[in-house]
Design a protein around this motif. Structure first.
Motif, mmCIF file in Angstrom:
data_model
loop_
_atom_site.group_PDB
_atom_site.id
_atom_site.type_symbol
_atom_site.label_atom_id
_atom_site.label_comp_id
_atom_site.label_asym_id
_atom_site.label_seq_id
_atom_site.Cartn_x
_atom_site.Cartn_y
_atom_site.Cartn_z
ATOM 1 N N GLY A 93 43.974 -33.785 4.339
ATOM 2 C CA GLY A 93 44.062 -32.762 3.524
ATOM 3 C C GLY A 93 43.279 -33.152 2.098
ATOM 4 N N ILE A 94 43.249 -32.160 1.056
ATOM 5 C CA ILE A 94 42.526 -32.394 0.102
ATOM 6 C C ILE A 94 42.749 -33.443 -0.798
ATOM 7 C CG2 ILE A 94 43.909 -31.090 -1.395
ATOM 8 C CD1 ILE A 94 41.219 -29.440 -2.468
ATOM 9 N N GLY A 95 41.588 -34.150 -1.348
ATOM 10 C CA GLY A 95 42.162 -35.292 -2.038
ATOM 11 C C GLY A 95 42.320 -36.680 -1.167
ATOM 12 N N GLY A 96 41.929 -36.266 0.063
ATOM 13 C CA GLY A 96 41.979 -37.528 1.222
ATOM 14 C C GLY A 96 43.310 -37.859 1.538
ATOM 15 N N VAL A 97 44.380 -37.117 1.293
ATOM 16 C CA VAL A 97 45.778 -37.055 1.955
ATOM 17 C C VAL A 97 45.842 -37.349 3.406
ATOM 18 C CG1 VAL A 97 47.983 -36.034 1.962
ATOM 19 C CG2 VAL A 97 46.785 -36.399 -0.097
ATOM 20 N N ALA A 98 46.423 -38.103 3.956
ATOM 21 C CA ALA A 98 46.652 -38.397 5.395
ATOM 22 C C ALA A 98 47.700 -37.449 5.965
ATOM 23 C CB ALA A 98 46.717 -39.797 5.613
ATOM 24 N N ALA A 118 44.407 -23.978 9.943
ATOM 25 C CA ALA A 118 45.385 -24.354 8.805
ATOM 26 C C ALA A 118 44.551 -25.473 7.796
ATOM 27 C CB ALA A 118 46.777 -24.829 9.314
ATOM 28 N N PHE A 119 44.014 -26.343 8.667
ATOM 29 C CA PHE A 119 43.504 -27.673 7.663
ATOM 30 C C PHE A 119 42.237 -26.938 6.860
ATOM 31 C CE2 PHE A 119 45.307 -30.885 10.172
ATOM 32 C CZ PHE A 119 45.543 -31.881 9.119
ATOM 33 N N SER A 120 41.343 -26.129 7.711
ATOM 34 C CA SER A 120 39.881 -25.588 7.395
ATOM 35 C C SER A 120 40.349 -24.537 6.026
ATOM 36 C CB SER A 120 39.225 -24.889 8.273
ATOM 37 O OG SER A 120 39.677 -23.828 8.955
ATOM 38 N N LYS A 121 41.482 -23.727 6.237
ATOM 39 C CA LYS A 121 41.664 -22.813 5.302
ATOM 40 C C LYS A 121 42.357 -23.485 3.922
ATOM 41 C CE LYS A 121 42.520 -19.014 8.420
ATOM 42 N NZ LYS A 121 43.577 -18.240 9.147
ATOM 43 N N ASN A 122 42.684 -24.564 3.847
ATOM 44 C CA ASN A 122 43.239 -25.121 2.684
ATOM 45 C C ASN A 122 42.678 -26.603 2.247
ATOM 46 O OD1 ASN A 122 45.649 -23.245 2.300
ATOM 47 N ND2 ASN A 122 46.002 -23.866 4.608
ATOM 48 N N LEU A 224 50.231 -27.898 -0.822
ATOM 49 C CA LEU A 224 51.540 -27.343 -0.324
ATOM 50 C C LEU A 224 51.366 -26.089 0.635
ATOM 51 C CD1 LEU A 224 53.541 -27.506 -3.715
ATOM 52 C CD2 LEU A 224 53.630 -29.391 -1.686
ATOM 53 N N ARG A 225 50.256 -25.427 0.208
ATOM 54 C CA ARG A 225 49.888 -24.430 1.202
ATOM 55 C C ARG A 225 49.608 -24.978 2.716
ATOM 56 N NH1 ARG A 225 45.762 -20.504 -1.915
ATOM 57 N NH2 ARG A 225 44.582 -21.559 -0.117
ATOM 58 N N LEU A 226 48.873 -26.075 2.822
ATOM 59 C CA LEU A 226 48.548 -26.567 3.989
ATOM 60 C C LEU A 226 49.984 -26.975 4.825
ATOM 61 C CD1 LEU A 226 46.741 -27.886 6.327
ATOM 62 C CD2 LEU A 226 46.440 -29.958 4.656
ATOM 63 N N MET A 227 50.815 -27.792 4.023
ATOM 64 C CA MET A 227 51.997 -28.098 4.791
ATOM 65 C C MET A 227 52.809 -27.008 5.137
ATOM 66 S SD MET A 227 51.546 -31.271 4.403
ATOM 67 C CE MET A 227 52.688 -32.163 5.097
ATOM 68 N N ASP A 228 52.836 -25.728 4.399
ATOM 69 C CA ASP A 228 53.412 -24.803 4.905
ATOM 70 C C ASP A 228 52.710 -24.024 6.072
ATOM 71 O OD1 ASP A 228 55.693 -24.649 2.884
ATOM 72 O OD2 ASP A 228 54.675 -23.133 1.613
ATOM 73 N N ALA A 229 51.604 -23.982 6.103
ATOM 74 C CA ALA A 229 50.762 -23.275 7.165
ATOM 75 C C ALA A 229 51.137 -24.052 8.471
ATOM 76 C CB ALA A 229 49.355 -23.205 6.897
#
Length: 247
Positions: A93-98, A118-122, A224-229
């Motif tokens: 995810g953004i910020g290098g989050v695994a 989901a990844f690319s949109k967020n 948070l949007r990525l995790m929801d998606a």
């Protein structure tokens, strides 16, 4: 860390606030299929299946749907030609989050496309197998509800051979999470139940070995949007990430 929340804490709070964020019937039914496939199709002899059935019943899934899912997992349901595969996806995810994703799908191309979108949109990207899994360790987790006295909890944890615990003391919720090895989860769960604790949930969970602290509001929004998606996808069973954000 005081004033911060890890993804597991945020996920628990979100589930209480908005029931629509909970697992869908499809996701819960597929969890039963996996459990029945990996062990006996009898909940009395299959702890994973028993736990999956309890979650399904709590969500209001009819008994006939539960029985159908068990039959599919056992290979005795003849009216369905779909073959479900267990696949683990990994990304950043953004910020290098695994981010670690467990999925169950009858079409891996569709699932991979949905997860990649989901990844690319967020602000993130889907990675190769093994790119982040080394940062996580699978453990058993027992969720206990109710106000607890920490000295008593510590004593029971030691006697039950649990690895660790985390007290949950929030404005609208009190309880604890007990962490065990995968192999001793059922044994420790039975011990706590026999001691009269209110065991709300038992599961296997991937636990990060380290956390990335996120303080930027924009990054928090994207994560948070990525995790929801990801969690909204029917093919996705579980999502875990190693971020720690300012409350």
């Amino acid at each position: 860390m005081a004033g911060h929340s890890k993804w597991a804490n945020i996920k628990r709070q979100k589930a209480r606030v908005d029931a629509k964020k909970g697992k869908t019937f499809t996701q819960l039914s597929r969890a039963i299929i996996v459990a029945a496939r990996n062990g006996l199709p009898d909940p009395d002899g299959n702890f994973q299946l028993r736990t999956a059935i309890e979650k399904a019943k709590s969500a209001g899934i009819p008994n006939e749907n539960i029985e159908r899912a068990i039959a599919k997992g056992a290979g005795t349901y003849n009216d369905d030609d779909s073959i479900l595969e267990e696949i683990r996806y990994e990304g950043y995810g953004i910020g290098g989050v695994a981010v670690l994703i467990e999925a169950l799908t009858d079409n891996r191309n569709r699932t991979a496309a949905d997860i990649r979108a989901a990844f690319s949109k967020n602000g993130g990207n889907l990675g190769e197998t093994g790119c982040v899994s080394w940062m996580f360790e699978q453990k058993g987790v027992i969720v206990i509800e109710g106000e607890l006295e920490e000295d008593s909890l510590l004593e029971v944890c030691l006697n039950a051979d649990a690895q660790s615990y985390e007290i949950i003391d929030e404005e609208d919720y009190q309880g604890a999470e007990i962490f065990t090895s995968v192999e001793t989860l059922e044994q420790v769960n039975s011990f706590f139940q026999n001691q009269g604790f209110n065991v709300k949930e038992t599961e296997l969970r991937w636990i990060p070995n380290n956390y990335i602290e996120i303080n930027d509001p924009e990054q928090t929004k994207f994560l948070l949007r990525l995790m929801d998606a990801l969690e909204s996808l029917d093919d996705v069973q579980n999502v875990t990430a190693n971020f720690d954000i300012l409350d």
